[in-house]
Design an enzyme around this catalytic site. Sequence first.
Site, PDB file in Angstrom:
ATOM      1  N   LYS A  51       0.845  -1.201   0.000  1.00 18.68           N
ATOM      2  CA  LYS A  51       0.000   0.000   0.000  1.00 18.68           C
ATOM      3  C   LYS A  51       0.876   1.246   0.000  1.00 18.68           C
ATOM      4  O   LYS A  51       1.996   1.205   0.510  1.00 18.68           O
ATOM      5  CB  LYS A  51      -0.856   0.022   1.280  1.00 18.68           C
ATOM      6  CG  LYS A  51      -2.026  -0.926   1.270  1.00 18.68           C
ATOM      7  CD  LYS A  51      -2.840  -0.770   2.544  1.00 18.68           C
ATOM      8  CE  LYS A  51      -4.019  -1.726   2.558  1.00 18.68           C
ATOM      9  NZ  LYS A  51      -5.003  -1.504   1.502  1.00 18.68           N
TER      10      LYS A  51
ATOM     11  N   ARG B 249     -10.546 -11.286   1.650  1.00 23.87           N
ATOM     12  CA  ARG B 249     -11.358 -12.371   1.073  1.00 23.87           C
ATOM     13  C   ARG B 249     -10.620 -13.706   1.130  1.00 23.87           C
ATOM     14  O   ARG B 249     -11.248 -14.755   1.208  1.00 23.87           O
ATOM     15  CB  ARG B 249     -11.747 -12.009  -0.364  1.00 23.87           C
ATOM     16  CG  ARG B 249     -10.592 -11.752  -1.271  1.00 23.87           C
ATOM     17  CD  ARG B 249     -10.959 -10.981  -2.522  1.00 23.87           C
ATOM     18  NE  ARG B 249     -11.017  -9.528  -2.303  1.00 23.87           N
ATOM     19  CZ  ARG B 249     -11.332  -8.644  -3.242  1.00 23.87           C
ATOM     20  NH1 ARG B 249     -11.618  -9.042  -4.455  1.00 23.87           N
ATOM     21  NH2 ARG B 249     -11.359  -7.354  -2.972  1.00 23.87           N
TER      22      ARG B 249
HETATM   23  N1  BES Z   1      -8.331  -3.577   4.246  1.00 19.29           N
HETATM   24  C1  BES Z   1      -8.397  -3.174   2.892  1.00 19.29           C
HETATM   25  C2  BES Z   1      -9.652  -2.364   2.583  1.00 19.29           C
HETATM   26  C3  BES Z   1      -9.680  -0.965   3.131  1.00 19.29           C
HETATM   27  C4  BES Z   1      -8.894   0.021   2.577  1.00 19.29           C
HETATM   28  C5  BES Z   1     -10.509  -0.655   4.165  1.00 19.29           C
HETATM   29  C6  BES Z   1      -8.939   1.303   3.087  1.00 19.29           C
HETATM   30  C7  BES Z   1     -10.575   0.631   4.661  1.00 19.29           C
HETATM   31  C8  BES Z   1      -9.776   1.613   4.133  1.00 19.29           C
HETATM   32  C9  BES Z   1      -8.397  -4.383   1.976  1.00 19.29           C
HETATM   33  O1  BES Z   1      -7.615  -5.443   2.399  1.00 19.29           O
HETATM   34  C10 BES Z   1      -7.837  -3.948   0.671  1.00 19.29           C
HETATM   35  O2  BES Z   1      -6.688  -3.606   0.635  1.00 19.29           O
HETATM   36  N2  BES Z   1      -8.658  -3.967  -0.374  1.00 19.29           N
HETATM   37  C11 BES Z   1      -8.248  -3.529  -1.641  1.00 19.29           C
HETATM   38  C12 BES Z   1      -8.792  -4.502  -2.657  1.00 19.29           C
HETATM   39  C13 BES Z   1      -8.245  -4.324  -4.035  1.00 19.29           C
HETATM   40  C14 BES Z   1      -6.792  -4.707  -4.065  1.00 19.29           C
HETATM   41  C15 BES Z   1      -9.038  -5.183  -4.990  1.00 19.29           C
HETATM   42  C16 BES Z   1      -8.800  -2.136  -1.883  1.00 19.29           C
HETATM   43  O3  BES Z   1      -9.924  -1.850  -1.465  1.00 19.29           O
HETATM   44  O4  BES Z   1      -8.088  -1.317  -2.452  1.00 19.29           O
HETATM   45 MN    MN Z   2      -5.609  -5.261   1.801  1.00 19.67          MN
END
Ligand code: BES
Ligand code: MN
Length: 503
Positions: free
Chosen positions: A280, A354
């Site tokens: 990230k 997931r």
């Molecule tokens: N934990 C995150 C989702 C999230 C991001 C929640 C920011 C709250 C604030 C999750 O694991 C994630 O990183 N999801 C990705 C999925 C994508 C790679 C398909 C996302 O939402 O960017």
């Molecule tokens: Mn994630």
Amino acid sequence: MEYSVKSGSPEKQRSGCVVIGVFRNRRLSTAAKAVDQASDGYITAVLRRGDFSGDKGETLLLLEVPNVLCDRVLLVGCGKERDFDEQAFQKVVAAAVQALDRSGATDASSYLTELAVRHHGADWKVRQHIVVAESTLYRFDQLKSKKDEPRRPLKRMVLNLGSRRELPAGERAVREGMAIASGMRLTRDLANLPGNICKPEYLAEQARLLARTYDPLDVEILDEKQMEELGMGALLAVARGSTNPPRLIVMRYSGGSSDEAPQVLVGKGITFDTGGISLKPGEAMDEMKFDMSGAASVFGVIRACCELQLPMNVIGVIAAAENMPDGNASRPGDIVTTMSGQTVEILNTDAEGRLVLCDALTYVERFEPATVIDIATLTGACIIALGHVASGLLANHAPLANDLIHAGRTSFDRVWELPLWDDYQEQLDSNFADMANIGGRPAGTITAACFLSRFAKKYRWAHLDIAGTAWKSGKEKGATGRPVPLLMQYLLDRLEERQRSGK
Ligand code: BES
Ligand code: MN
Ligand code: ZN
């Protein structure tokens, strides 16, 4: 704080502070009228002088009000009388509690529970008053070396009801409100803890601790080796990059009869989400300590069930892991076999929620659940869709979705349904495995739920995406305790449904 219900006139309460509502345009609530009359028009005089307009959330502390037995009277502005709804009630209670906290009163008698809120009775107002008051007073200071203690903390609060007939329901509502508030506190404490403290094994230990406190609760913790034996290749793939090993935490609360199918809750417990090799960006990455908020809400619900001694069976399952990049971490393109036997191409290691949930969803088949609800901070896309107001809801069973929507309206911990139509499933197609773990940018919340749905075919299932509602950012950064109120309302509604049908 301690709460009780009572029915009596405000001017006769021997209390540190009596709390009464005043609407805009000098419209007095019933309790305000009673105080006004007893004090020969003291309240109307204050209003006429222009010291208080009755705006929603405004407060004014009055001392030495003539002919009343309490030390103080707190006026709370309620806004326009005809606009007084759930949201106004929450705002007014929060404002009152803040003002009380700043005052010297150690006990108070609130008449806000006598105000009429459309569609809701005394029990709702009592529950809501307690939940909002406790949420307002919540502080997370266990990691500060100096804690700021209030001068004279509020200890007791009496909630007043218009008639004695409402007292039995009010008393039950006190118990429910206090249990929900206690569950939310646990949820917030766990979610607020940083990743260097709250690791998968820490969560496991918290579960053991709960089981030691409450008799109807049994806890089983599965370690890496047991997960390998079960074939949980997806969950293990997420944990590979971390030196903190994963845990599958199973909490069984048996308040019902042994032949009764359990309500199962599955929580995403990523104790820190760096994104893994699909790292990230750095901005606000600290907030990914909240990525175990779904798990924290399962803890909260289980504790609330224990405190209420709820006569039903509830099982909480938490998939706890840390998503880190290192030499052992999963790479984009890796293919893993899930416990269900289906294979997954991990195109993005940041879509890890997931991956841990899918194996937990297969695991819970063994409980032959009445329903399964998973709770997860799953997608940033959910924040884009619904902001920080509603949690996302997707389900494979319409009546279950409706039950959750209804519970959300009642608890004011609201959800909004998104479609789980087959049309979206093809976004998960993979050239190399049964499915990919991402579906591209369009409808990110839906494709995440589509992925989970492939592992939830054997039971009635709903998914709550709490990415936007589990915590607040900015100056008020911190966990909210949602969706504990929603889930508790859902469980309480099931009990009532059963009682109505006479079983
Ligand atoms: N934990 C995150 C989702 C999230 C991001 C929640 C920011 C709250 C604030 C999750 O694991 C994630 O990183 N999801 C990705 C999925 C994508 C790679 C398909 C996302 O939402 O960017
Ligand atoms: Mn994630
Ligand atoms: Zn995540």
